[in-house]
Design an enzyme around this catalytic site. Sequence first.
Site, PDB file in Angstrom:
ATOM      1  N   HIS A 116      17.224 -30.373  66.943  1.00  0.00           N
ATOM      2  CA  HIS A 116      16.010 -29.696  67.440  1.00  0.00           C
ATOM      3  C   HIS A 116      15.430 -30.400  68.652  1.00  0.00           C
ATOM      4  CE1 HIS A 116      16.509 -28.161  63.445  1.00  0.00           C
ATOM      5  NE2 HIS A 116      16.085 -29.287  62.899  1.00  0.00           N
ATOM      6  N   ARG A 117      16.259 -31.076  69.428  1.00  0.00           N
ATOM      7  CA  ARG A 117      15.803 -31.884  70.582  1.00  0.00           C
ATOM      8  C   ARG A 117      14.777 -32.942  70.171  1.00  0.00           C
ATOM      9  NH1 ARG A 117      17.183 -27.455  74.064  1.00  0.00           N
ATOM     10  NH2 ARG A 117      18.972 -28.253  75.221  1.00  0.00           N
TER      11      ARG A 117
END
Length: 202
Positions: free
Chosen positions: A180-181
Site C-alpha cells: 500500500h506504498r
Amino acid sequence: MQPGTQPNESPGADPLALFVEWQALAVERGGVMPDAFALATATRDGRPSVRTVLFKGVLDGGVRLVTNYDSRKGRELTENPQGALMFYWPVLERQVRMEGRLERAPTSESDAYFASRDRESQLGAWASAQSQPVPSRAALLAEFDRVRQRFEGAPVPRPPHWGVVHLIPERVELWMAGPHRLHDRFEYTREGAGWRCQRLMP
Ligand SMILES: Cc1cc2nc3c(=O)[nH]c(=O)nc-3n(C[C@H](O)[C@H](O)[C@H](O)COP(=O)(O)O)c2cc1C
C-alpha cells in the site's frame, strides 16, 4: 530484515552494518550493478552535481569510492567536503541514502587499492585527466598509448591525482518497499559514538 515485516523498533543498531548486509544481498540476488551508486557533491556556494560511481567497501565508518581528485567531483569535495550518496537495488526494492563528510583516504590506502587494479585500469588512470575536455576519442587513445609506452616493462605507480575517497555518514536512511506504498523508513543520525534511530513516515 524482511521488507514490510518490521515492528516499530529499530532494525539494528549499526546502519553501516545493515547497509553492508543489504549490498551483499543485492549481489547474491543477481541485482543489476549492485555496486553502483549516485554520489552528490557541491561547490563552495552549494550548487550540487551528481554522478554514478562504484562502491569499494566500508572502512573505518566510511563508504569508499575511487576517483580522480582533479575531476569535477574531486574539486568540489575539496572546496566543500559535504556529500551525499544513494543506492537503489530494484531486486530488493530497497534504497539507502547517506549524507556526511567526504575525505581523501590516506595515501597508503590509495596506493594499496591502486596496486590491486589490473594494469589497463592503472594506465587508464594516467591517461585520463577526468572531466577535462578532449578533442576526440583518437586523442584519448593516443594518450593511452603514450602512457603504455612510458611505463613499458615497469610497474605502474599511482598517479598523485587519483585515489580513494571516503564518505563518512552523519545520517543514514534505510528504505524498504512495503504494501500500500506504506514503506518502511529508518533514519539514523550520529549520537556520540553510536546512532539514534527513528522511523519516518513513507
Ligand atoms: C556504472 C558507472 C560506474 C562509474 N564508476 C565510477 C567510479 O567508480 N569512479 C569515477 O570517478 N567515475 C565513475 N563513473 C563515471 C562517473 O559517473 C563520472 O562520469 C565521472 O566520475 C566524472 O564525473 P565528475 O566530472 O562529476 O567528476 C562511473 C560511471 C558509471 C555509469
